[in-house]
Design a protein around this motif. Sequence first.
Motif, PDB file in Angstrom:
ATOM      1  N   ALA A  22     -10.404  -4.638   5.438  1.00 57.26           N
ATOM      2  CA  ALA A  22     -11.147  -4.705   6.697  1.00 57.26           C
ATOM      3  C   ALA A  22     -10.321  -5.340   7.816  1.00 57.26           C
ATOM      4  O   ALA A  22     -10.855  -5.816   8.803  1.00 57.26           O
ATOM      5  CB  ALA A  22     -12.461  -5.466   6.529  1.00 57.26           C
ATOM      6  N   THR A  23      -8.995  -5.335   7.665  1.00 54.52           N
ATOM      7  CA  THR A  23      -8.086  -5.858   8.693  1.00 54.52           C
ATOM      8  C   THR A  23      -6.983  -4.837   8.916  1.00 54.52           C
ATOM      9  O   THR A  23      -6.355  -4.386   7.954  1.00 54.52           O
ATOM     10  CB  THR A  23      -7.465  -7.190   8.263  1.00 54.52           C
ATOM     11  OG1 THR A  23      -8.508  -8.133   8.016  1.00 54.52           O
ATOM     12  CG2 THR A  23      -6.538  -7.724   9.340  1.00 54.52           C
ATOM     13  N   ARG A  24      -6.739  -4.442  10.161  1.00 55.84           N
ATOM     14  CA  ARG A  24      -5.682  -3.470  10.451  1.00 55.84           C
ATOM     15  C   ARG A  24      -4.473  -4.183  11.028  1.00 55.84           C
ATOM     16  O   ARG A  24      -4.491  -4.614  12.178  1.00 55.84           O
ATOM     17  CB  ARG A  24      -6.166  -2.400  11.431  1.00 55.84           C
ATOM     18  CG  ARG A  24      -5.141  -1.271  11.626  1.00 55.84           C
ATOM     19  CD  ARG A  24      -5.684  -0.191  12.524  1.00 55.84           C
ATOM     20  NE  ARG A  24      -5.800  -0.631  13.899  1.00 55.84           N
ATOM     21  CZ  ARG A  24      -4.782  -0.603  14.778  1.00 55.84           C
ATOM     22  NH1 ARG A  24      -3.581  -0.193  14.394  1.00 55.84           N
ATOM     23  NH2 ARG A  24      -4.962  -1.011  16.020  1.00 55.84           N
ATOM     24  N   PRO A  25      -3.415  -4.329  10.247  1.00 52.45           N
ATOM     25  CA  PRO A  25      -2.215  -5.013  10.744  1.00 52.45           C
ATOM     26  C   PRO A  25      -1.359  -4.078  11.589  1.00 52.45           C
ATOM     27  O   PRO A  25      -1.560  -2.865  11.606  1.00 52.45           O
ATOM     28  CB  PRO A  25      -1.487  -5.398   9.445  1.00 52.45           C
ATOM     29  CG  PRO A  25      -1.888  -4.317   8.492  1.00 52.45           C
ATOM     30  CD  PRO A  25      -3.296  -3.917   8.852  1.00 52.45           C
ATOM     31  N   ALA A  60      10.951  15.044   5.550  1.00 49.39           N
ATOM     32  CA  ALA A  60      10.158  14.162   4.697  1.00 49.39           C
ATOM     33  C   ALA A  60      10.268  12.712   5.170  1.00 49.39           C
ATOM     34  O   ALA A  60       9.270  11.970   5.174  1.00 49.39           O
ATOM     35  CB  ALA A  60      10.619  14.284   3.241  1.00 49.39           C
ATOM     36  N   ILE A  61      11.461  12.288   5.571  1.00 44.10           N
ATOM     37  CA  ILE A  61      11.643  10.920   6.066  1.00 44.10           C
ATOM     38  C   ILE A  61      10.851  10.709   7.354  1.00 44.10           C
ATOM     39  O   ILE A  61      10.230   9.662   7.563  1.00 44.10           O
ATOM     40  CB  ILE A  61      13.133  10.625   6.281  1.00 44.10           C
ATOM     41  CG1 ILE A  61      13.854  10.548   4.924  1.00 44.10           C
ATOM     42  CG2 ILE A  61      13.331   9.329   7.056  1.00 44.10           C
ATOM     43  CD1 ILE A  61      15.353  10.376   5.037  1.00 44.10           C
ATOM     44  N   ALA A  62      10.826  11.722   8.229  1.00 53.35           N
ATOM     45  CA  ALA A  62      10.064  11.602   9.477  1.00 53.35           C
ATOM     46  C   ALA A  62       8.579  11.425   9.188  1.00 53.35           C
ATOM     47  O   ALA A  62       7.919  10.554   9.769  1.00 53.35           O
ATOM     48  CB  ALA A  62      10.296  12.838  10.349  1.00 53.35           C
ATOM     49  N   VAL A  63       8.036  12.241   8.286  1.00 52.05           N
ATOM     50  CA  VAL A  63       6.614  12.126   7.945  1.00 52.05           C
ATOM     51  C   VAL A  63       6.328  10.790   7.287  1.00 52.05           C
ATOM     52  O   VAL A  63       5.311  10.136   7.577  1.00 52.05           O
ATOM     53  CB  VAL A  63       6.194  13.293   7.031  1.00 52.05           C
ATOM     54  CG1 VAL A  63       4.758  13.100   6.543  1.00 52.05           C
ATOM     55  CG2 VAL A  63       6.320  14.626   7.767  1.00 52.05           C
ATOM     56  N   ALA A  64       7.221  10.345   6.392  1.00 53.18           N
ATOM     57  CA  ALA A  64       7.012   9.070   5.699  1.00 53.18           C
ATOM     58  C   ALA A  64       7.029   7.902   6.676  1.00 53.18           C
ATOM     59  O   ALA A  64       6.196   6.988   6.589  1.00 53.18           O
ATOM     60  CB  ALA A  64       8.080   8.876   4.628  1.00 53.18           C
ATOM     61  N   ALA A  65       7.960   7.908   7.620  1.00 52.63           N
ATOM     62  CA  ALA A  65       8.025   6.819   8.600  1.00 52.63           C
ATOM     63  C   ALA A  65       6.773   6.790   9.474  1.00 52.63           C
ATOM     64  O   ALA A  65       6.232   5.719   9.780  1.00 52.63           O
ATOM     65  CB  ALA A  65       9.274   6.976   9.473  1.00 52.63           C
ATOM     66  N   LEU A  66       6.283   7.965   9.863  1.00 52.11           N
ATOM     67  CA  LEU A  66       5.059   8.023  10.654  1.00 52.11           C
ATOM     68  C   LEU A  66       3.843   7.607   9.824  1.00 52.11           C
ATOM     69  O   LEU A  66       2.898   7.002  10.349  1.00 52.11           O
ATOM     70  CB  LEU A  66       4.865   9.432  11.213  1.00 52.11           C
ATOM     71  CG  LEU A  66       5.826   9.815  12.344  1.00 52.11           C
ATOM     72  CD1 LEU A  66       5.805  11.311  12.601  1.00 52.11           C
ATOM     73  CD2 LEU A  66       5.472   9.054  13.616  1.00 52.11           C
ATOM     74  N   ALA A  67       3.861   7.927   8.532  1.00 51.83           N
ATOM     75  CA  ALA A  67       2.772   7.480   7.654  1.00 51.83           C
ATOM     76  C   ALA A  67       2.754   5.960   7.539  1.00 51.83           C
ATOM     77  O   ALA A  67       1.678   5.341   7.483  1.00 51.83           O
ATOM     78  CB  ALA A  67       2.924   8.114   6.275  1.00 51.83           C
ATOM     79  N   PHE A  80       0.792  -1.221   0.000  1.00 55.04           N
ATOM     80  CA  PHE A  80       0.000   0.000   0.000  1.00 55.04           C
ATOM     81  C   PHE A  80       0.832   1.282   0.000  1.00 55.04           C
ATOM     82  O   PHE A  80       0.265   2.378  -0.055  1.00 55.04           O
ATOM     83  CB  PHE A  80      -0.937   0.014   1.215  1.00 55.04           C
ATOM     84  CG  PHE A  80      -2.046  -0.984   1.122  1.00 55.04           C
ATOM     85  CD1 PHE A  80      -3.184  -0.707   0.385  1.00 55.04           C
ATOM     86  CD2 PHE A  80      -1.933  -2.218   1.740  1.00 55.04           C
ATOM     87  CE1 PHE A  80      -4.209  -1.632   0.287  1.00 55.04           C
ATOM     88  CE2 PHE A  80      -2.948  -3.154   1.653  1.00 55.04           C
ATOM     89  CZ  PHE A  80      -4.092  -2.864   0.921  1.00 55.04           C
ATOM     90  N   THR A  81       2.154   1.188   0.025  1.00 54.41           N
ATOM     91  CA  THR A  81       2.979   2.392   0.024  1.00 54.41           C
ATOM     92  C   THR A  81       3.005   3.064  -1.337  1.00 54.41           C
ATOM     93  O   THR A  81       2.864   4.289  -1.439  1.00 54.41           O
ATOM     94  CB  THR A  81       4.410   2.060   0.478  1.00 54.41           C
ATOM     95  OG1 THR A  81       4.387   1.615   1.833  1.00 54.41           O
ATOM     96  CG2 THR A  81       5.319   3.274   0.360  1.00 54.41           C
ATOM     97  N   MET A  82       3.183   2.290  -2.401  1.00 57.77           N
ATOM     98  CA  MET A  82       3.324   2.889  -3.719  1.00 57.77           C
ATOM     99  C   MET A  82       2.065   3.617  -4.217  1.00 57.77           C
ATOM    100  O   MET A  82       2.180   4.661  -4.864  1.00 57.77           O
ATOM    101  CB  MET A  82       3.780   1.844  -4.735  1.00 57.77           C
ATOM    102  CG  MET A  82       5.279   1.606  -4.711  1.00 57.77           C
ATOM    103  SD  MET A  82       6.187   3.126  -5.046  1.00 57.77           S
ATOM    104  CE  MET A  82       7.818   2.691  -4.470  1.00 57.77           C
ATOM    105  N   PRO A  83       0.848   3.117  -3.965  1.00 54.63           N
ATOM    106  CA  PRO A  83      -0.322   3.943  -4.327  1.00 54.63           C
ATOM    107  C   PRO A  83      -0.315   5.302  -3.638  1.00 54.63           C
ATOM    108  O   PRO A  83      -0.704   6.316  -4.239  1.00 54.63           O
ATOM    109  CB  PRO A  83      -1.500   3.077  -3.869  1.00 54.63           C
ATOM    110  CG  PRO A  83      -0.992   1.682  -3.957  1.00 54.63           C
ATOM    111  CD  PRO A  83       0.450   1.763  -3.549  1.00 54.63           C
ATOM    112  N   ILE A 115      -0.668   3.882   6.581  1.00 46.17           N
ATOM    113  CA  ILE A 115      -0.688   2.655   5.785  1.00 46.17           C
ATOM    114  C   ILE A 115      -1.585   1.580   6.403  1.00 46.17           C
ATOM    115  O   ILE A 115      -2.373   0.947   5.688  1.00 46.17           O
ATOM    116  CB  ILE A 115       0.742   2.126   5.572  1.00 46.17           C
ATOM    117  CG1 ILE A 115       1.548   3.106   4.712  1.00 46.17           C
ATOM    118  CG2 ILE A 115       0.718   0.749   4.908  1.00 46.17           C
ATOM    119  CD1 ILE A 115       1.000   3.331   3.323  1.00 46.17           C
ATOM    120  N   PRO A 116      -1.530   1.353   7.721  1.00 41.74           N
ATOM    121  CA  PRO A 116      -2.496   0.401   8.296  1.00 41.74           C
ATOM    122  C   PRO A 116      -3.948   0.814   8.077  1.00 41.74           C
ATOM    123  O   PRO A 116      -4.820  -0.051   7.895  1.00 41.74           O
ATOM    124  CB  PRO A 116      -2.133   0.405   9.790  1.00 41.74           C
ATOM    125  CG  PRO A 116      -0.681   0.768   9.815  1.00 41.74           C
ATOM    126  CD  PRO A 116      -0.524   1.763   8.709  1.00 41.74           C
TER     127      PRO A 116
END
Length: 392
Positions: free
Chosen positions: A233-236, A212-219, A66-69, A224-225
């Motif tokens: 319908a599942t949150r990993p 940008a790296i900080a925001v991406a890691a937090l995202a 789900f990161t690339m979308p 992403i979950p």
Amino acid sequence: MSNPLVTPQFVPPLRHFNELYNVVHDRPFSILFANYSWALGVAGALALIWAINAWRGRTDTVEHRFTMPLVVALILGGFVNVLAEVQQPGRLIFGYFLGWYNWDTAIIKYGIILLPLFLVLGWWLSFQSIPRARLEAEIEPLSAGWRKLADFFSLWSRHYSVFESRWFKPTLVLTVFLGLFAPLYSAVFLMNEHGVPVWNSPAAALLFLASAIAVAALAEMALIPLLAWLVTATRPQAQSGHRTTAAVALGVCLVTWYGWMWWLGRFGTIEELRAANLFMGPYATQITWNWTFIGLLVPLALLLLPSGRSYGAQWIALFAATWGSYAARIGVVLGGEAINRSGAGYYLFHLNFEELWYTGVSVLLFLGILAALLAAMPRDTQSAPFSVANKA
């Protein structure tokens, strides 16, 4: 007024005649620059994290799928601001084939080639991250016409997998290169602007990249979950390493910003001293609250304290870091313009309708593209397990 902790020596003020003249001096950049700097920066940082995880064989997680979308949606949303800032899209087209006799002097000539390439790569990897069998199951039942259209938009990804070919590692190297270029592009653009010494510093590039790296890691930890839950319908659970990445990146931002201000106050030129006085004077309240407190200290505290393990705290940290990283870009851009391009400019800054309009359009485009790509995702919970060791 000078801040003795930052600028201990006397700073010659601007002459009154220059202030009067500069009142009518337009700003070369607006918040649209900060918009696409932030969007492309976070997209590049997400791609970096994705490529590192793929290199380590972590391709059986929802982060991989789900990161690339999200990267694609951010790039397209950012492009709206690029075109609006340029105001003449034809200039971008001409850049492909004109002026290359001095190609090494303008970062924009690299950007108009590498950033669209980054978009195409992200789009392709969005479908490559879906297992071939799952894509086949989604596309094959369609009618002939719709099947051809689906194959075209997915770049025929159901017929091959880059993860099972010898192009696997070269693709990841290209992703890392473009992922680094995207956050640094706007900073290098500012560094190449003549007559603004405070912009001609690598500190801005380090700030843009680290934030940008900080925001991406937090995202990766919070957003992403959520995207995975919306589709499956599942949150990993997110990977624990993202928490450390975000904390280190925020720490780098904190040290870089105040180290930069300290350096400017003691070793900077007259123009840089005035910029430091502006950051620690008229802009001090905005920077302290929006960048230092909200953008750095709040997410750092949430990440370092035990409460930072909770999903709610991760969302708060994501919002705070996003707000701060955007505020930092606004501060650097407007601060450089206020002193060097328009001595009285910081008294006149205001948002106009055009800037707000294009900002809204870019947000709607981001949400629309992300929703469309998520709708194309299969509804199972994970990608097919894969590791480099068992690669065919």
